[in-house]
Motif scaffolding. Structure first.
Motif, mmCIF file in Angstrom:
data_model
loop_
_atom_site.group_PDB
_atom_site.id
_atom_site.type_symbol
_atom_site.label_atom_id
_atom_site.label_comp_id
_atom_site.label_asym_id
_atom_site.label_seq_id
_atom_site.Cartn_x
_atom_site.Cartn_y
_atom_site.Cartn_z
ATOM 1 N N ARG A 13 0.465 -1.525 0.061
ATOM 2 C CA ARG A 13 0.196 0.033 0.081
ATOM 3 C C ARG A 13 1.031 1.535 -0.158
ATOM 4 N N LEU A 14 0.558 2.036 -0.311
ATOM 5 C CA LEU A 14 0.824 3.478 -0.851
ATOM 6 C C LEU A 14 0.873 4.474 0.485
ATOM 7 N N SER A 15 1.678 5.552 0.774
ATOM 8 C CA SER A 15 1.056 6.454 2.279
ATOM 9 C C SER A 15 1.269 7.504 2.023
ATOM 10 N N VAL A 16 0.947 8.380 2.807
ATOM 11 C CA VAL A 16 1.387 10.521 2.093
ATOM 12 C C VAL A 16 1.572 10.566 3.798
ATOM 13 N N TYR A 17 2.320 10.747 4.177
ATOM 14 C CA TYR A 17 2.702 12.025 5.259
ATOM 15 C C TYR A 17 2.873 13.546 4.992
ATOM 16 N N LEU A 18 2.076 14.479 5.351
ATOM 17 C CA LEU A 18 1.378 15.731 5.237
ATOM 18 C C LEU A 18 1.933 16.286 7.090
ATOM 19 N N PRO A 19 2.605 17.680 7.296
ATOM 20 C CA PRO A 19 2.219 18.685 8.577
ATOM 21 C C PRO A 19 1.710 18.886 8.022
ATOM 22 N N SER A 20 0.595 18.661 9.401
ATOM 23 C CA SER A 20 -0.956 19.864 9.349
ATOM 24 C C SER A 20 -1.018 20.986 10.776
ATOM 25 N N GLY A 21 -0.001 22.100 11.445
ATOM 26 C CA GLY A 21 -0.119 22.751 12.445
ATOM 27 C C GLY A 21 0.305 21.895 13.495
ATOM 28 N N ASP A 22 0.499 21.504 14.508
ATOM 29 C CA ASP A 22 1.547 20.979 15.408
ATOM 30 C C ASP A 22 0.858 19.555 15.522
#
Length: 339
Positions: A13-22
């Motif tokens: 499976r593919l996954s994405v990581y993203l910063p969001s606020g804190d």
């Protein structure tokens, strides 16, 4: 995110990581090839994080995430989380200390994972040099080490070679520095420096052969350059846009190629491919997809069938767009769609 934020897990499976606020969020495919989870999940629990997390991945498919978190007014410490599979919850954030024992954030971290699955975390220290902390083979963390260097800028690029040894590139005023592990389990040592003008925030490294890695960066004139330690930097082509490139090795029509992607100045995604480590063959940008917000970034990966996958993500809108290479000659891509 510092590092490739589109990853393929050990379950395909593919996954994405993203910063969001804190926080750092993760979204994953429900199964190889999609569809995707309807909404992202928070990584590592409810601890509040500082901006600028980093992600790296080992050969075992595990993702390692590192971030600064506030500890008390005016001070911060680094924390680490491991994500074993995209559809499982990541481990809670665990403190791993500070390069100077205490103090505020000193720079953006970078993380690479060696052949034994141990995370190596790099960050600039308050003296302007490079510091590192690594996981022990049987759990826990080694002491922080000073890897020397001076005037290190915040932009770091960590990479694991095909040998499983960890390498690190850093920009300094008017040049680049390069560290490499001589033996598994040993700290990397500063091996080489090269004079070259480097535009801040543009470093990206890729393992390109059994014993070499290649650093991509943009110089002051706007050219996208490639450098392999032991040689001289080579201008590959004019940069398509201001940010860093994403890079992946893939097979195109039976040839080992390096594919680059970057948000172009026009706002679309630009792709360029060339035979791996053969920069003299030349490369040309071809744009694809819709216009994207100015903060959109691009990341490349390959799926479990070896097909190239490209993703774009805009922190301001949270919109995730993806495309895959079609099953036909060349680099024809499917229509971009929301993840």
């Amino acid at each position: 995110m510092n590092g490739d934020w589109l990853l393929r897990g050990r379950d395909g499976r593919l996954s994405v990581y993203l910063p969001s606020g804190d926080a750092v969020l993760c979204r994953a495919e429900l199964g190889p090839g999609g569809p995707w989870e309807a909404s992202p999940r928070k990584v590592g629990g409810d601890q509040k994080l500082r901006p600028g997390p980093a992600v790296g991945q080992g050969a075992d498919g595990y993702a390692h995430l590192v971030s600064w978190r506030p500890t008390k007014p005016g001070e911060a410490g680094l924390v680490h989380s491991t994500h074993f599979r995209p559809r499982l919850a990541a481990l809670d954030w665990v403190p791993i200390g500070h390069p100077d024992k205490s103090g505020d954030r000193t720079g953006a971290p970078a993380v690479a994972v060696d052949g034994e699955g141990r995370a190596h975390v790099f960050v600039r220290n308050k003296g302007g040099g490079l510091s590192m902390v690594a996981q022990k083979e049987k759990g826990g963390w080694e002491p922080w080490r000073d890897l020397k260097g001076s005037d290190v800028q915040e932009d770091l690029a960590a990479v694991t070679g095909e040998s499983g040894r960890v390498e690190l590139y850093a920009a300094v005023p008017g040049g680049l520095l390069y560290w490499r592990q001589g033996e598994p389990g040993k700290p990397p040592v500063l091996e080489e420096a090269v004079e070259t003008p480097v535009r801040p925030g543009t470093l990206r490294a890729l393992a390109t052969s059994a014993d070499r890695t290649t650093l991509f960066y943009t110089d002051d004139s706007g050219d996208l350059c490639a450098w392999r330690p032991g040689g001289k930097p080579v201008a590959l082509l004019a940069s398509a846009g201001p940010g860093p490139v994403s890079a992946v090795r893939c097979e195109l029509d039976g040839h080992d190629c390096t594919l680059l992607a970057q948000r172009s100045s026009s706002g679309r995604v630009a792709f360029a491919a060339y035979p791996t480590e053969q920069e003299a063959a030349g490369a040309w940008w071809a744009e694809s997809g819709p216009q994207l917000p100015s903060d959109a970034r691009v990341s490349l990966a390959t799926d479990e069938d070896g097909r190239v996958v490209a993703a774009t993500l805009s922190p301001s809108t949270g919109q995730l767009l993806l495309t895959r290479r079609k099953d036909e000659p060349g680099l024809a891509l499917e229509a971009w769609r929301e993840g």
